[in-house]
Write a protein that holds these residues in place. Structure first.
Motif, PDB file in Angstrom:
ATOM      1  N   GLY A 270       0.818  -1.211   0.000  1.00 24.40           N
ATOM      2  CA  GLY A 270       0.000   0.000   0.000  1.00 24.40           C
ATOM      3  C   GLY A 270       0.848   1.254   0.000  1.00 24.40           C
ATOM      4  N   LEU A 271       1.876   1.266   0.835  1.00 20.87           N
ATOM      5  CA  LEU A 271       2.774   2.414   0.885  1.00 20.87           C
ATOM      6  C   LEU A 271       3.566   2.538  -0.416  1.00 20.87           C
ATOM      7  CD1 LEU A 271       3.818   4.726   2.663  1.00 20.87           C
ATOM      8  CD2 LEU A 271       5.545   3.146   3.569  1.00 20.87           C
ATOM      9  N   PHE A 272       3.954   1.404  -0.980  1.00 19.86           N
ATOM     10  CA  PHE A 272       4.646   1.396  -2.271  1.00 19.86           C
ATOM     11  C   PHE A 272       3.754   2.014  -3.349  1.00 19.86           C
ATOM     12  CE2 PHE A 272       5.820  -1.164  -6.171  1.00 19.86           C
ATOM     13  CZ  PHE A 272       7.037  -0.543  -6.397  1.00 19.86           C
ATOM     14  N   ALA A 273       2.477   1.679  -3.342  1.00 22.95           N
ATOM     15  CA  ALA A 273       1.540   2.243  -4.316  1.00 22.95           C
ATOM     16  C   ALA A 273       1.405   3.754  -4.146  1.00 22.95           C
ATOM     17  CB  ALA A 273       0.175   1.572  -4.180  1.00 22.95           C
ATOM     18  N   GLU A 274       1.375   4.232  -2.905  1.00 25.06           N
ATOM     19  CA  GLU A 274       1.284   5.671  -2.663  1.00 25.06           C
ATOM     20  C   GLU A 274       2.537   6.394  -3.166  1.00 25.06           C
ATOM     21  OE1 GLU A 274      -1.198   7.542  -1.672  1.00 25.06           O
ATOM     22  OE2 GLU A 274      -2.557   5.849  -1.339  1.00 25.06           O
TER      23      GLU A 274
ATOM     24  N   GLY B 178      -3.639  -1.376 -11.682  1.00 22.92           N
ATOM     25  CA  GLY B 178      -3.366  -2.770 -12.012  1.00 22.92           C
ATOM     26  C   GLY B 178      -2.544  -3.462 -10.945  1.00 22.92           C
ATOM     27  N   TYR B 179      -1.558  -2.760 -10.416  1.00 23.89           N
ATOM     28  CA  TYR B 179      -0.709  -3.337  -9.367  1.00 23.89           C
ATOM     29  C   TYR B 179      -1.530  -3.686  -8.121  1.00 23.89           C
ATOM     30  CZ  TYR B 179       2.433  -3.379  -5.354  1.00 23.89           C
ATOM     31  OH  TYR B 179       3.068  -3.729  -4.185  1.00 23.89           O
ATOM     32  N   LEU B 180      -2.367  -2.772  -7.671  1.00 19.03           N
ATOM     33  CA  LEU B 180      -3.166  -3.013  -6.466  1.00 19.03           C
ATOM     34  C   LEU B 180      -4.140  -4.167  -6.673  1.00 19.03           C
ATOM     35  CD1 LEU B 180      -3.789   0.693  -5.434  1.00 19.03           C
ATOM     36  CD2 LEU B 180      -2.521  -1.012  -4.095  1.00 19.03           C
ATOM     37  N   ARG B 181      -4.749  -4.222  -7.850  1.00 15.81           N
ATOM     38  CA  ARG B 181      -5.642  -5.350  -8.145  1.00 15.81           C
ATOM     39  C   ARG B 181      -4.877  -6.662  -8.122  1.00 15.81           C
ATOM     40  NH1 ARG B 181      -8.846  -3.063 -13.481  1.00 15.81           N
ATOM     41  NH2 ARG B 181     -10.291  -1.602 -12.445  1.00 15.81           N
ATOM     42  N   LEU B 182      -3.692  -6.665  -8.700  1.00 20.02           N
ATOM     43  CA  LEU B 182      -2.871  -7.870  -8.737  1.00 20.02           C
ATOM     44  C   LEU B 182      -2.529  -8.344  -7.335  1.00 20.02           C
ATOM     45  CD1 LEU B 182      -1.392  -9.785 -10.770  1.00 20.02           C
ATOM     46  CD2 LEU B 182       0.607  -8.307 -10.496  1.00 20.02           C
ATOM     47  N   GLU B 183      -2.337  -7.394  -6.427  1.00 22.00           N
ATOM     48  CA  GLU B 183      -2.020  -7.711  -5.041  1.00 22.00           C
ATOM     49  C   GLU B 183      -3.256  -8.074  -4.231  1.00 22.00           C
ATOM     50  OE1 GLU B 183       1.017  -7.802  -3.346  1.00 22.00           O
ATOM     51  OE2 GLU B 183       1.815  -7.803  -5.393  1.00 22.00           O
ATOM     52  N   GLY B 184      -4.429  -8.051  -4.857  1.00 23.18           N
ATOM     53  CA  GLY B 184      -5.664  -8.373  -4.159  1.00 23.18           C
ATOM     54  C   GLY B 184      -6.123  -7.293  -3.210  1.00 23.18           C
ATOM     55  N   ARG B 185      -5.695  -6.060  -3.475  1.00 17.59           N
ATOM     56  CA  ARG B 185      -6.036  -4.938  -2.611  1.00 17.59           C
ATOM     57  C   ARG B 185      -7.094  -4.051  -3.249  1.00 17.59           C
ATOM     58  NH1 ARG B 185      -2.297  -3.101   1.434  1.00 17.59           N
ATOM     59  NH2 ARG B 185      -0.863  -4.785   1.978  1.00 17.59           N
ATOM     60  N   GLU B 186      -7.865  -3.422  -2.410  1.00 19.53           N
ATOM     61  CA  GLU B 186      -8.861  -2.465  -2.889  1.00 19.53           C
ATOM     62  C   GLU B 186      -8.141  -1.239  -3.447  1.00 19.53           C
ATOM     63  OE1 GLU B 186     -12.675   0.135  -1.199  1.00 19.53           O
ATOM     64  OE2 GLU B 186     -11.745  -1.438   0.038  1.00 19.53           O
ATOM     65  N   VAL B 187      -8.636  -0.725  -4.557  1.00 19.02           N
ATOM     66  CA  VAL B 187      -8.054   0.483  -5.143  1.00 19.02           C
ATOM     67  C   VAL B 187      -8.685   1.698  -4.465  1.00 19.02           C
ATOM     68  CG1 VAL B 187      -7.737   1.820  -7.255  1.00 19.02           C
ATOM     69  CG2 VAL B 187      -7.703  -0.686  -7.351  1.00 19.02           C
TER      70      VAL B 187
ATOM     71  N   ALA C 272     -10.145   5.322  -3.627  1.00 14.05           N
ATOM     72  CA  ALA C 272     -10.879   6.233  -4.517  1.00 14.05           C
ATOM     73  C   ALA C 272      -9.956   7.286  -5.113  1.00 14.05           C
ATOM     74  CB  ALA C 272     -12.027   6.895  -3.755  1.00 14.05           C
ATOM     75  N   HIS C 273      -8.978   7.766  -4.334  1.00  9.18           N
ATOM     76  CA  HIS C 273      -8.114   8.839  -4.852  1.00  9.18           C
ATOM     77  C   HIS C 273      -7.147   8.324  -5.917  1.00  9.18           C
ATOM     78  CE1 HIS C 273      -5.537   7.115  -1.684  1.00  9.18           C
ATOM     79  NE2 HIS C 273      -4.504   7.621  -2.329  1.00  9.18           N
ATOM     80  N   VAL C 274      -6.781   7.043  -5.834  1.00 12.32           N
ATOM     81  CA  VAL C 274      -5.917   6.467  -6.870  1.00 12.32           C
ATOM     82  C   VAL C 274      -6.701   6.317  -8.168  1.00 12.32           C
ATOM     83  CG1 VAL C 274      -4.586   4.421  -7.550  1.00 12.32           C
ATOM     84  CG2 VAL C 274      -4.431   5.290  -5.208  1.00 12.32           C
ATOM     85  N   ASP C 275      -7.924   5.802  -8.077  1.00  9.82           N
ATOM     86  CA  ASP C 275      -8.766   5.684  -9.268  1.00  9.82           C
ATOM     87  C   ASP C 275      -9.064   7.057  -9.858  1.00  9.82           C
ATOM     88  OD1 ASP C 275     -10.600   3.923 -10.974  1.00  9.82           O
ATOM     89  OD2 ASP C 275     -11.991   5.433 -10.230  1.00  9.82           O
ATOM     90  N   ALA C 276      -9.328   8.038  -9.001  1.00  9.09           N
ATOM     91  CA  ALA C 276      -9.617   9.396  -9.475  1.00  9.09           C
ATOM     92  C   ALA C 276      -8.421   9.978 -10.226  1.00  9.09           C
ATOM     93  CB  ALA C 276      -9.990  10.290  -8.302  1.00  9.09           C
ATOM     94  N   ALA C 277      -7.217   9.728  -9.728  1.00  8.42           N
ATOM     95  CA  ALA C 277      -6.013  10.233 -10.395  1.00  8.42           C
ATOM     96  C   ALA C 277      -5.860   9.596 -11.763  1.00  8.42           C
ATOM     97  CB  ALA C 277      -4.782   9.958  -9.537  1.00  8.42           C
ATOM     98  N   ALA C 278      -6.090   8.274 -11.849  1.00 12.71           N
ATOM     99  CA  ALA C 278      -5.949   7.561 -13.126  1.00 12.71           C
ATOM    100  C   ALA C 278      -6.974   8.039 -14.149  1.00 12.71           C
ATOM    101  CB  ALA C 278      -6.082   6.061 -12.899  1.00 12.71           C
ATOM    102  N   ARG C 279      -8.123   8.516 -13.691  1.00 13.43           N
ATOM    103  CA  ARG C 279      -9.151   9.001 -14.609  1.00 13.43           C
ATOM    104  C   ARG C 279      -8.960  10.474 -14.970  1.00 13.43           C
ATOM    105  NH1 ARG C 279     -12.692   5.113 -15.378  1.00 13.43           N
ATOM    106  NH2 ARG C 279     -12.858   3.449 -13.797  1.00 13.43           N
TER     107      ARG C 279
ATOM    108  N   MET D 133      -2.505  -5.089 -16.110  1.00 11.31           N
ATOM    109  CA  MET D 133      -2.291  -3.775 -16.716  1.00 11.31           C
ATOM    110  C   MET D 133      -3.202  -3.573 -17.920  1.00 11.31           C
ATOM    111  SD  MET D 133      -0.347  -2.749 -14.509  1.00 11.31           S
ATOM    112  CE  MET D 133       0.698  -3.469 -13.248  1.00 11.31           C
ATOM    113  N   ALA D 134      -3.376  -4.622 -18.720  1.00  6.15           N
ATOM    114  CA  ALA D 134      -4.275  -4.528 -19.867  1.00  6.15           C
ATOM    115  C   ALA D 134      -5.689  -4.189 -19.401  1.00  6.15           C
ATOM    116  CB  ALA D 134      -4.264  -5.837 -20.653  1.00  6.15           C
ATOM    117  N   ALA D 135      -6.161  -4.854 -18.341  1.00  7.72           N
ATOM    118  CA  ALA D 135      -7.499  -4.601 -17.828  1.00  7.72           C
ATOM    119  C   ALA D 135      -7.617  -3.197 -17.243  1.00  7.72           C
ATOM    120  CB  ALA D 135      -7.856  -5.645 -16.768  1.00  7.72           C
ATOM    121  N   ALA D 136      -6.585  -2.753 -16.517  1.00  4.41           N
ATOM    122  CA  ALA D 136      -6.641  -1.425 -15.891  1.00  4.41           C
ATOM    123  C   ALA D 136      -6.733  -0.320 -16.935  1.00  4.41           C
ATOM    124  CB  ALA D 136      -5.413  -1.217 -14.999  1.00  4.41           C
ATOM    125  N   TYR D 137      -5.924  -0.398 -17.978  1.00  3.22           N
ATOM    126  CA  TYR D 137      -5.959   0.644 -19.014  1.00  3.22           C
ATOM    127  C   TYR D 137      -7.265   0.592 -19.801  1.00  3.22           C
ATOM    128  CZ  TYR D 137      -1.302   2.477 -18.274  1.00  3.22           C
ATOM    129  OH  TYR D 137      -0.220   3.110 -17.726  1.00  3.22           O
TER     130      TYR D 137
END
Length: 216
Positions: free
Chosen positions: A85-89, A120-129, A131-138, A176-180
């Motif tokens: 989680g910290l790595f993702a941040e 994609g990384y968080l999903r792969l790790e089985g972690r919830e994404v 909201a702020h990470v999803d918002a940034a990607a959008r 990654m394919a699914a996330a994009y």
């Protein structure tokens, strides 16, 4: 942060025989000039980005590897095998800064991964994404067509920063394919081909001025 090269040489200075390509065109639309190359680990993605840099394109290096090196050097906790989680941040902060820095470029900037990779990384790790990470990607967009490097077992090599197995590398590619796709991007699969051919493939898709190849 994007790396802006000096004037490209006619041939690869390191002697790999890579062709010289035209300097990227100026005046590219703000979103279109942010070009992402993604995929699983060990698929030749970073090698391609480095070759595009030598060909004259501005590039933005992969967040994950740089963060792993820095955190390992200081005994930090933002590591994928210590605190995902910290790595993702940490990757989120890196990618947001890289996205902003690319705004100073008048031509394309080639990104080694982008914000949806964190999803994609968080999903792969089985972690919830979050909201702020999803918002940034959008909200922070890249060129609509994203290049993706498919799994390539023949060239896969593990190292101190790449600890995944080939199977996890394949699952990473799929994540990654699914996330994009989920974030509204069109995927363009890179050929399993020598780096010079891959460079030509990318240049042909994003455009350039003048003839492609070594001067006559």
């Amino acid at each position: 942060m994007p790396q802006y090269p000096h004037t490209p040489e006619d041939t690869d200075p390191e002697g790999r025989g890579e062709p010289r390509f035209p300097r990227p065109p100026e005046g590219t639309a703000d979103t279109d000039r942010r070009v992402v190359i993604t995929g699983g680990p060990g698929s030749g993605k970073t090698t391609l980005v480095d070759a595009l840099r030598r060909a004259g394109f501005a590039t933005s290096p992969e967040a994950g590897r740089a963060i792993i090196r820095a955190q390992s050097a200081i005994g930090g906790l933002a590591l994928p095998w210590t605190d995902p989680g910290l790595f993702a941040e940490a990757m989120l902060c890196w990618e947001l800064r890289s996205h902003e820095a690319a705004g100073t470029s008048h031509g394309p900037v080639i990104f080694d991964r982008g914000l949806p990779d964190i999803v994609g990384y968080l999903r792969l790790e089985g972690r919830e994404v979050p909201a702020h990470v999803d918002a940034a990607a959008r909200a922070f967009r890249y060129r609509a067509q994203v290049f993706i490097a498919p799994p390539w077992p023949a060239i896969y090599r593990a190292d101190t920063e790449r600890r995944q197995t080939p199977e996890i590398a394949r699952r990473t590619y799929e994540a990654m394919a699914a996330a994009y796709t989920d974030h509204g991007y069109e995927l363009i699969e890179l050929p399993r081909a020598p780096v010079a051919e891959r460079v030509r493939f990318v240049v042909d898709h994003i455009g350039g001025s003048g003839a492609v190849g070594r001067p006559g």
